[in-house]
Each structure stands twice: as C-alpha cells, then as structure tokens.
Design a protein around this motif. Structure first.
Motif, mmCIF file in Angstrom:
data_model
loop_
_atom_site.group_PDB
_atom_site.id
_atom_site.type_symbol
_atom_site.label_atom_id
_atom_site.label_comp_id
_atom_site.label_asym_id
_atom_site.label_seq_id
_atom_site.Cartn_x
_atom_site.Cartn_y
_atom_site.Cartn_z
ATOM 1 N N ASN A 1 30.778 40.053 22.155
ATOM 2 C CA ASN A 1 31.695 38.939 21.962
ATOM 3 C C ASN A 1 31.398 37.834 22.962
ATOM 4 O O ASN A 1 30.576 38.001 23.867
ATOM 5 C CB ASN A 1 33.161 39.389 22.037
ATOM 6 C CG ASN A 1 33.529 39.955 23.393
ATOM 7 O OD1 ASN A 1 33.374 39.302 24.420
ATOM 8 N ND2 ASN A 1 34.017 41.198 23.404
ATOM 9 N N THR A 2 32.062 36.716 22.787
ATOM 10 C CA THR A 2 31.771 35.532 23.593
ATOM 11 C C THR A 2 32.771 35.352 24.733
ATOM 12 O O THR A 2 32.782 34.297 25.372
ATOM 13 C CB THR A 2 31.783 34.265 22.720
ATOM 14 O OG1 THR A 2 33.083 34.116 22.122
ATOM 15 C CG2 THR A 2 30.718 34.350 21.632
ATOM 16 N N ARG A 3 33.591 36.352 25.002
ATOM 17 C CA ARG A 3 34.574 36.230 26.084
ATOM 18 C C ARG A 3 33.860 36.244 27.435
ATOM 19 O O ARG A 3 33.080 37.148 27.725
ATOM 20 C CB ARG A 3 35.582 37.372 26.003
ATOM 21 C CG ARG A 3 36.781 37.202 26.937
ATOM 22 C CD ARG A 3 37.823 38.242 26.612
ATOM 23 N NE ARG A 3 39.044 38.038 27.387
ATOM 24 C CZ ARG A 3 39.597 38.956 28.159
ATOM 25 N NH1 ARG A 3 39.037 40.159 28.274
ATOM 26 N NH2 ARG A 3 40.711 38.719 28.814
ATOM 27 N N GLU A 4 34.157 35.263 28.281
ATOM 28 C CA GLU A 4 33.457 35.115 29.551
ATOM 29 C C GLU A 4 34.314 35.423 30.756
ATOM 30 O O GLU A 4 33.787 35.674 31.836
ATOM 31 C CB GLU A 4 32.903 33.689 29.662
ATOM 32 C CG GLU A 4 31.834 33.389 28.606
ATOM 33 C CD GLU A 4 31.291 31.986 28.730
ATOM 34 O OE1 GLU A 4 31.878 31.184 29.504
ATOM 35 O OE2 GLU A 4 30.297 31.659 28.058
ATOM 36 N N ASN A 5 35.632 35.402 30.614
ATOM 37 C CA ASN A 5 36.506 35.702 31.752
ATOM 38 C C ASN A 5 37.851 36.214 31.270
ATOM 39 O O ASN A 5 38.175 36.144 30.081
ATOM 40 C CB ASN A 5 36.687 34.465 32.649
ATOM 41 C CG ASN A 5 37.256 33.283 31.887
ATOM 42 O OD1 ASN A 5 38.402 33.313 31.428
ATOM 43 N ND2 ASN A 5 36.455 32.233 31.734
ATOM 44 N N LYS A 6 38.627 36.741 32.199
ATOM 45 C CA LYS A 6 39.902 37.371 31.873
ATOM 46 C C LYS A 6 40.911 36.401 31.280
ATOM 47 O O LYS A 6 41.807 36.810 30.537
ATOM 48 C CB LYS A 6 40.499 38.002 33.137
ATOM 49 C CG LYS A 6 39.648 39.098 33.740
ATOM 50 C CD LYS A 6 40.273 39.616 35.015
ATOM 51 C CE LYS A 6 39.405 40.685 35.670
ATOM 52 N NZ LYS A 6 40.009 41.180 36.940
ATOM 53 N N ARG A 7 40.792 35.142 31.602
ATOM 54 C CA ARG A 7 41.772 34.152 31.133
ATOM 55 C C ARG A 7 41.463 33.638 29.734
ATOM 56 O O ARG A 7 42.261 32.898 29.153
ATOM 57 C CB ARG A 7 41.818 32.978 32.109
ATOM 58 C CG ARG A 7 42.297 33.367 33.511
ATOM 59 C CD ARG A 7 42.320 32.160 34.421
ATOM 60 N NE ARG A 7 42.759 32.509 35.774
ATOM 61 C CZ ARG A 7 42.853 31.655 36.758
ATOM 62 N NH1 ARG A 7 42.537 30.376 36.568
ATOM 63 N NH2 ARG A 7 43.261 32.055 37.955
ATOM 64 N N GLN A 8 40.311 33.993 29.214
ATOM 65 C CA GLN A 8 39.903 33.477 27.907
ATOM 66 C C GLN A 8 40.598 34.256 26.802
ATOM 67 O O GLN A 8 40.282 35.426 26.552
ATOM 68 C CB GLN A 8 38.377 33.578 27.759
ATOM 69 C CG GLN A 8 37.843 32.876 26.516
ATOM 70 C CD GLN A 8 36.326 32.897 26.475
ATOM 71 O OE1 GLN A 8 35.672 33.143 27.481
ATOM 72 N NE2 GLN A 8 35.764 32.622 25.306
ATOM 73 N N TRP A 9 41.518 33.618 26.126
ATOM 74 C CA TRP A 9 42.320 34.270 25.099
ATOM 75 C C TRP A 9 41.645 34.175 23.717
ATOM 76 O O TRP A 9 41.705 35.097 22.919
ATOM 77 C CB TRP A 9 43.702 33.624 25.062
ATOM 78 C CG TRP A 9 44.657 34.210 24.067
ATOM 79 C CD1 TRP A 9 45.191 33.595 22.970
ATOM 80 C CD2 TRP A 9 45.223 35.534 24.089
ATOM 81 N NE1 TRP A 9 46.043 34.442 22.311
ATOM 82 C CE2 TRP A 9 46.081 35.645 22.971
ATOM 83 C CE3 TRP A 9 45.073 36.635 24.919
ATOM 84 C CZ2 TRP A 9 46.794 36.805 22.674
ATOM 85 C CZ3 TRP A 9 45.780 37.799 24.630
ATOM 86 C CH2 TRP A 9 46.620 37.872 23.523
ATOM 87 N N LYS A 10 41.008 33.058 23.456
ATOM 88 C CA LYS A 10 40.305 32.876 22.183
ATOM 89 C C LYS A 10 38.800 33.016 22.411
ATOM 90 O O LYS A 10 38.242 32.397 23.302
ATOM 91 C CB LYS A 10 40.609 31.490 21.591
ATOM 92 C CG LYS A 10 42.067 31.271 21.252
ATOM 93 C CD LYS A 10 42.571 32.237 20.182
ATOM 94 C CE LYS A 10 41.969 31.959 18.823
ATOM 95 N NZ LYS A 10 42.496 32.873 17.778
ATOM 96 N N TYR A 11 38.173 33.819 21.601
ATOM 97 C CA TYR A 11 36.730 34.022 21.678
ATOM 98 C C TYR A 11 36.252 34.519 20.317
ATOM 99 O O TYR A 11 37.055 34.639 19.376
ATOM 100 C CB TYR A 11 36.374 35.026 22.792
ATOM 101 C CG TYR A 11 37.123 36.331 22.703
ATOM 102 C CD1 TYR A 11 36.619 37.404 21.968
ATOM 103 C CD2 TYR A 11 38.349 36.499 23.344
ATOM 104 C CE1 TYR A 11 37.327 38.598 21.874
ATOM 105 C CE2 TYR A 11 39.050 37.682 23.260
ATOM 106 C CZ TYR A 11 38.540 38.724 22.521
ATOM 107 O OH TYR A 11 39.224 39.901 22.421
ATOM 108 N N GLU A 12 34.986 34.795 20.194
ATOM 109 C CA GLU A 12 34.422 35.180 18.898
ATOM 110 C C GLU A 12 33.791 36.560 18.968
ATOM 111 O O GLU A 12 33.072 36.879 19.918
ATOM 112 C CB GLU A 12 33.366 34.155 18.473
ATOM 113 C CG GLU A 12 32.864 34.338 17.048
ATOM 114 C CD GLU A 12 31.940 33.203 16.619
ATOM 115 O OE1 GLU A 12 30.766 33.500 16.327
ATOM 116 O OE2 GLU A 12 32.386 32.038 16.599
ATOM 117 N N HIS A 13 34.107 37.380 17.998
ATOM 118 C CA HIS A 13 33.445 38.673 17.848
ATOM 119 C C HIS A 13 32.153 38.485 17.068
ATOM 120 O O HIS A 13 32.130 37.753 16.071
ATOM 121 C CB HIS A 13 34.324 39.661 17.075
ATOM 122 C CG HIS A 13 35.649 39.942 17.724
ATOM 123 N ND1 HIS A 13 35.767 40.625 18.911
ATOM 124 C CD2 HIS A 13 36.908 39.635 17.336
ATOM 125 C CE1 HIS A 13 37.042 40.737 19.226
ATOM 126 N NE2 HIS A 13 37.759 40.148 18.293
#
Length: 291
Positions: free
Chosen positions: A58-70
């Motif tokens: 996925n594209t999540r880069e940090n703990k605060r990132q709520w929206k990202y892409e699978h």
C-alpha cells in the motif's frame, strides 16, 4: 498467451466481484464497503520471487496518513497457471476461480491492514503467518496455501473463531486476543525493569513466514562511565520476538528470558560498548553485529 491488457481487464472484473462477495461475507446488511480505501490490481511481469502468485502493498507512508491506496499484483506465474487451466485442462471456469482465490487472499491482507495494522497494536497483523490474518482469511472462506498453516486449525483461536456467528464477533474476539498479548508483554517489561542499571525491553511482532518464535532483532549497549573517580556500569537492551500463529501467551512468558540471555544472534543484531568520561563520549566499540 493472453495479452497483458486483456488479462488486466479480466483482473479488474474479478477484483470487483471479490470486493462484493467479501462485503456480503464481512458486512452483510450494511452499506459500508469492504475496504475504506481504494484498491487497484495489476500484473507484475518482473516479479523475481520464486513461486509467488501475487502480493500486496500500500501507499501509506506514516501513522497519520488516513487515506492511501491498496495495490494488489498478480505475477506472470499466476497468468501462466490460468492459461494452463484454459488451454491445457480446457476448464476456464476453474482458471477464473483460481485467480479469484489469489485476489481474495491479497484483499484479506488489505482488509486486515485497515482493521488492525492501522491502530499500531502489534506490528504485522496482516502478515501471512499472523493468527489475525489467518483468522480473517478463514472467515473469508479460504485457507492459506503456505506450509504448516493447516496447523492453525488446531489452535484455540481457530476453534473460537469457528463459534462466531458474524464478523463483528470475530473482530471483537481478535481485538481481545491482541489485547491479551499486549498485556502479557507489558507485564513482562514491568518485571524486567526493577534494576535501573540493567534496562530491558521486549517487543513482539507477527511473522511473515514462521509459525513459531524467532529472535528478530536485538540491540544492547553497555555504558561504562567515570565520574568523580567512580566507575558506573549501565546496560540497556531491547529485543523483538517474531511470533507466528502457533505461539501462545504462555510460550512468550516461558521463553522471553532465555531469548534475552542465550547469546544467540538475532536476524538484526547489534551489541555495543560506550566509554564515557564526565559527559563526553570517549570511545564506542561494536562488540557484535549482524552483517
């Protein structure tokens, strides 16, 4: 050979079917979609991992990132096996079912990531040998193809999941399961740190491919300091144990001390010694470290 563009169209179609099937299984009578975040699927013809049929990231880069892409990828091996079903066995229906099972497996990785990994409870809930992942995968109607994962069905966790009547019950049970593990580790750390000159900390995370317990990382530092003509020695060490679906709370409690003290190398390992005079670091020595 089926062209990549044609195969991609098929994968997109199957992805939507699986998302709807899983929504019905996990969230019946709810308008909530199976995944909160967008999911895409593609064919990776450059994947060099032997025997890999698909993988998830996925594209999540940090703990605060709520929206990202699978992102789900199937490999050229999965395409080759699909073509075998279609052209050799002459059974396209089973070929499609084969692809759907791979896609479903990867979607459960994404689902567990959203449901559990986002909350930073125990690292790696969505990994293949995590009991959390295996429980959700089983609830989806699949079992893992990886070695020894059939032993998951002998665990107390599996037996309790079997008694659940809906996913809400599964979710609550898994949250309590994780909470019990966390409390065990917290109690261990409280017990370890009765000596201020010998600080220790235990962490746990779920394994990628090991059903049992492994020493994943170990960092220690011995500090010898001289102040007012006195020598002070302090030691600090931190260890992370990787646990698979066969590991129980009792296993952790019974084995953590041995793992700390047996001198075995962790996968990621670093032992250092610092020499300090006053407030100035005079020398730093690497005693032992992994390559």
């Amino acid at each position: 050979m089926i062209r990549k563009k044609e195969f991609k169209i098929l994968l997109d179609k199957l992805l939507q079917k699986e998302l709807e099937e899983l929504r019905k299984r996990f969230r019946p009578y709810k308008r909530k979609p199976f995944l909160r975040n967008k999911v895409t699927i593609d064919l990776d013809l450059k994947c060099k991992e032997k025997n890999t049929l698909g993988y998830y990231k996925n594209t999540r880069e940090n703990k605060r990132q709520w929206k990202y892409e699978h992102k789900i990828f199937l490999t050229k091996l999965s395409r080759k096996r699909y073509e075998t079903y279609c052209n050799v066995i002459n059974d396209k229906k089973w070929g499609v079912e084969y692809l759907r099972e791979i896609i479903r497996h990867e979607l459960i990785h994404a689902f567990v990531y959203e449901e559990f990994d986002e909350w930073e409870m125990i690292e790696g809930c969505n990994r293949d040998y995590s009991p959390i992942f295996l429980a959700c995968l089983h609830w989806s109607g699949l079992d893992s193809p990886y070695p020894y994962t059939n032993k998951f069905k002998e665990s107390d966790l599996y037996k309790n999941i079997e008694k659940c009547k809906n996913y809400d019950m599964v979710y609550m049970y898994l949250v309590h399961y994780i909470g019990d593990l966390e409390r065990s580790v917290r109690k261990i750390n409280e017990k370890l740190n009765t000596d201020s000159n010998n600080y220790k900390k235990l962490n746990i995370s779920f394994n990628h491919y090991e059903a049992g317990m492994i020493k994943k990382s170990y960092v220690s530092c011995i500090t010898r300091s001289k102040k007012d003509n006195n020598i002070y020695i302090q030691k600090a060490s931190e260890m992370t144990l990787g646990i698979g679906f066969l590991v129980t709370q009792k296993d952790i409690i019974d084995n953590f001390e041995r793992k700390f003290n047996n001198g075995s190398m962790a996968i990621s390992h670093s032992e250092m010694a610092w020499y300090v005079i006053g407030n100035e670091l005079k020398q730093k020595i690497i005693i032992r470290e992994s390559s």
